[in-house]
Write an enzyme that holds these catalytic residues in place. Structure first.
Site, PDB file in Angstrom:
ATOM      1  N   CYS A 385       0.827  -1.197   0.000  1.00 48.78           N
ATOM      2  CA  CYS A 385       0.000   0.000   0.000  1.00 48.78           C
ATOM      3  C   CYS A 385       0.870   1.258   0.000  1.00 48.78           C
ATOM      4  O   CYS A 385       1.435   1.609  -1.031  1.00 48.78           O
ATOM      5  CB  CYS A 385      -0.984  -0.055   1.166  1.00 48.78           C
ATOM      6  SG  CYS A 385      -2.418   0.971   0.882  1.00 48.78           S
ATOM      7  N   HIS A 544      -3.454  -4.959   0.395  1.00 49.29           N
ATOM      8  CA  HIS A 544      -2.853  -5.497   1.618  1.00 49.29           C
ATOM      9  C   HIS A 544      -2.973  -7.015   1.572  1.00 49.29           C
ATOM     10  O   HIS A 544      -3.842  -7.590   2.235  1.00 49.29           O
ATOM     11  CB  HIS A 544      -3.593  -4.969   2.853  1.00 49.29           C
ATOM     12  CG  HIS A 544      -3.324  -3.531   3.141  1.00 49.29           C
ATOM     13  ND1 HIS A 544      -2.194  -3.107   3.789  1.00 49.29           N
ATOM     14  CD2 HIS A 544      -4.031  -2.421   2.848  1.00 49.29           C
ATOM     15  CE1 HIS A 544      -2.216  -1.787   3.908  1.00 49.29           C
ATOM     16  NE2 HIS A 544      -3.325  -1.350   3.336  1.00 49.29           N
ATOM     17  N   GLU A 546      -1.471  -9.159   3.025  1.00 50.18           N
ATOM     18  CA  GLU A 546      -1.301  -9.780   4.353  1.00 50.18           C
ATOM     19  C   GLU A 546      -2.645 -10.178   4.972  1.00 50.18           C
ATOM     20  O   GLU A 546      -2.721 -11.068   5.798  1.00 50.18           O
ATOM     21  CB  GLU A 546      -0.531  -8.847   5.301  1.00 50.18           C
ATOM     22  CG  GLU A 546      -1.207  -7.532   5.667  1.00 50.18           C
ATOM     23  CD  GLU A 546      -0.912  -6.387   4.691  1.00 50.18           C
ATOM     24  OE1 GLU A 546      -0.549  -6.668   3.532  1.00 50.18           O
ATOM     25  OE2 GLU A 546      -1.058  -5.215   5.101  1.00 50.18           O
TER      26      GLU A 546
HETATM   27  N1  GLN Z   1      -1.909   6.671   3.222  1.00 49.03           N
HETATM   28  C1  GLN Z   1      -2.016   5.977   1.982  1.00 49.03           C
HETATM   29  C2  GLN Z   1      -3.380   6.168   1.342  1.00 49.03           C
HETATM   30  O1  GLN Z   1      -4.313   6.538   1.996  1.00 49.03           O
HETATM   31  C3  GLN Z   1      -1.702   4.510   2.154  1.00 49.03           C
HETATM   32  C4  GLN Z   1      -2.641   3.794   3.058  1.00 49.03           C
HETATM   33  C5  GLN Z   1      -2.148   2.444   3.493  1.00 49.03           C
HETATM   34  O2  GLN Z   1      -0.953   2.154   3.419  1.00 49.03           O
HETATM   35  N2  GLN Z   1      -3.026   1.612   3.980  1.00 49.03           N
HETATM   36  O3  GLN Z   1      -3.545   5.952   0.179  1.00 49.03           O
END
Ligand code: GLN
Length: 571
Positions: A385, A544, A546
């Protein structure tokens, strides 16, 4: 068969592994051939965990259907290898909101709406909804039985036993036996008091799980037997373990599964086979082959314990992939700010680098430096992400001459906003609708057949080949536009910012392969995966993965990452 229920309640104190105990019991009863699910009750007023601070409550877990939930649901998925939907998390906020909304809609026909019976009724209705289609439902009640907030739920347990009958509802109490260092002996008194408290609600535990530093001896078992009026065989020892996946094996050593089935008037449908599970556990606990992974993160200033909790799914995903590849994984927690202040020297002895998700601006430059280090020194890297967003920022700055490139989240004035909000999201944010501006839950990505990412999902059997795996994702917006012939995968999301479509072709020309793309029903394609071909392993994803890693079925990108870490180490 109508579902039967096993409630898991906490006596004495929380934070001693009720979630893991629940996940373990669920896994055990499933191993006897039953269809099992698990539900988490959080007795707080928040509607869900989306707005909770990670340093206080640990990581926010995301479900396929976009729920933002307490991390215990993650343990259930990791142990059971299933996708659990958001209705399996019940909070006091949801219960009261539903009752009040119904009252406002005139559904109570003029009667007085009261704590009893309406609140427990709504709790039972929610438990019933989440248990539909299952034979045994584990229900974990957060906190401890002495908490005021637990009262409506304990009342619901009692009502449900009355409605469904004794054979259909069992209660497991998790107690803790402290061992004060100056006495050097395990004390049963707090457990005795917890039993008394539970009995004040006319609930009597069928099984008492005794968490302690060490296994329980027969003297203490006997004491609890007498006090709780429960035979010693139902007092189960739950000593500290090196690895949480040992817990179901320990419970089964004491025959917990058969005892619980008997209590629910059920017999085993098959004999469980724990061979694979046990050998995976052995890798984690005994392996002499170990790798050292650097996790470059923030939230480090609140102490080691919470840090680990804030990244629990990533940590587990690394362990799962490690067990599969026959190596133990040691994680070095690296504060991104430390790299900003002292440089990348701290990364020298690291076998692989993870840049996990995150929000806000703190530690961004340190993370970018770590990515640069792994790219240049050919150290295996996985970006999750925010980790993918920063991989592009690093590449734009250092390979494409875009000085000052950034995500507009960290630098709203950047000359090159390679990561940016999409127009629709900007509008939602202007109206302060922060929740709705987030891309949440599982989204389909179409993979490029020539990519490493494709190869990994193919090898691990995670491609949604015949759309079967997309079945529980009904909403079109999650699947987007895909062709029947496309290799498709599903991963969960929790973010606002996206790869700016304006720069995609520039990145591609400079050597970035976007190996997975989500094509929304309306609007520009969203970049889901990227990789570099001239590197042993440089893979990042907007998702994600994970959240879909299971002990017995690790996540493909993590498997690829650990494989290349092992390869590099053995070369
Ligand atoms: N802050 C980033 C976004 O909002 C990444 C978010 C995250 O890593 N879950 O896009």
């Amino acid at each position: 068969m109508q579902p039967k229920f096993i409630f898991v309640v906490g006596g004495v104190l929380s934070g001693v592994g009720k979630g893991i105990a629940t996940a373990s019991i669920a896994k055990i009863v499933k191993s006897y051939g039953y269809k099992v699910t698990a539900i988490k009750i959080d007795p707080y007023i928040n509607y869900d965990a989306g707005t909770l601070r990670p340093t206080e409550h640990g990581e926010v877990w995301v479900t396929d259907d976009g729920g933002e939930i307490d991390q215990d649901l993650g343990s259930y998925e990791r142990f059971l290898s299933v996708d659990i939907p958001k209705i399996n998390n019940i909070t006091t906020g949801q219960v009261y909101k539903e009752v009040i909304d119904r009252e406002r809609a005139g559904k109570y026909l003029g009667s007085t709406v009261q704590f009893i019976p309406h609140i427990p009724e709504e709790i039972i209705r929610r438990i019933g909804e989440a248990s539909k289609g299952f034979e045994i439902s584990l229900v974990e009640i957060g906190g401890t039985i002495g908490d005021y907030e637990n009262i409506p739920y304990l009342f619901a347990v009692k009502s449900l036993s009355r409605i469904r009958g004794r054979d259909n509802v069992a209660v497991v109490m998790l107690a803790y036996l402290p061992m004060p260092s100056h006495i050097g002996e395990m004390k049963t008194k707090p457990t005795q008091q917890a039993i008394k408290q539970l009995s004040e609600h006319t609930i009597f535990p069928d099984i008492i799980l005794c968490r302690a530093r060490e296994p329980l001896d027969s003297v203490r078992k006997k004491k609890i037997e007498i006090y709780a009026n429960i035979q010693t065989e139902y007092v189960i020892s739950a000593p500290d373990v090196d690895c949480v996946y040992e817990v179901p094996i320990n419970f089964e050593r004491e025959g917990l599964g058969k005892k619980l089935l008997k209590r629910l008037n059920l017999s085993p449908r098959k004999e469980p086979d724990w061979t694979k599970w046990t050998s995976l556990v052995e890798v984690i606990t005994d392996s002499s082959r170990r790798v050292k992974i650097g996790m470059v993160c923030k939230y480090l200033d609140t102490g080691e314990f919470t840090v680990k909790d804030s990244y629990i799914s990533v940590r587990e995903a690394l362990q799962h992939a490690g067990s599969r590849e026959g190596v133990g994984v040691d994680i070095k927690w690296i504060d991104a700010k430390d790299i900003e202040e002292n440089g990348t020297g701290i990364l020298d002895e690291i076998d692989g680098i993870v840049v996990p998700g995150g929000f806000g601006t703190s530690g961004i430059e340190g993370k970018i430096e770590a990515i640069h280090y792994s790219r240049k020194n050919k150290i295996p890297f996985i970006g999750l992400c925010l980790g993918m967003q920063l991989a592009l920022v690093e590449f734009a700055r250092n390979e494409m001459g875009m000085e000052g490139a950034n995500s507009s989240e960290s630098d709203p004035k950047t000359p090159y906003p390679v990561i940016d909000l999409l127009t629709e999201q900007e509008e939602l944010l202007k109206e302060s609708r922060y929740g709705s501006s987030m891309r949440l839950g599982a989204y389909a990505a179409r993979l490029n057949r020539g990519s490493r990412v494709y190869q990994l999902y193919e090898e691990t059997g995670r491609l949604a080949k015949d759309r079967k795996k997309l079945e529980n994702i009904k909403e079109d917006f999650r699947i987007g536009i895909i062709d029947e012939k496309d290799p498709v995968i599903l991963e969960r999301h929790r973010h606002r910012y996206e790869v700016n479509p304006y720069y995609i072709s520039d990145f591609e020309k400079a050597g970035i392969l976007f190996s997975g793309v989500h094509q929304p029903v309306q609007g520009e394609p969203l970049m889901e995966f990227l990789e570099l071909s001239d590197h042993p392993f440089f893979v990042a994803t907007q998702a994600h993965p994970e959240f879909k890693s299971r002990f017995e079925d690790p996540s493909p990108p993590f498997v690829g990452f650990i494989k290349s870490v092992v390869l590099r180490k053995t070369q």
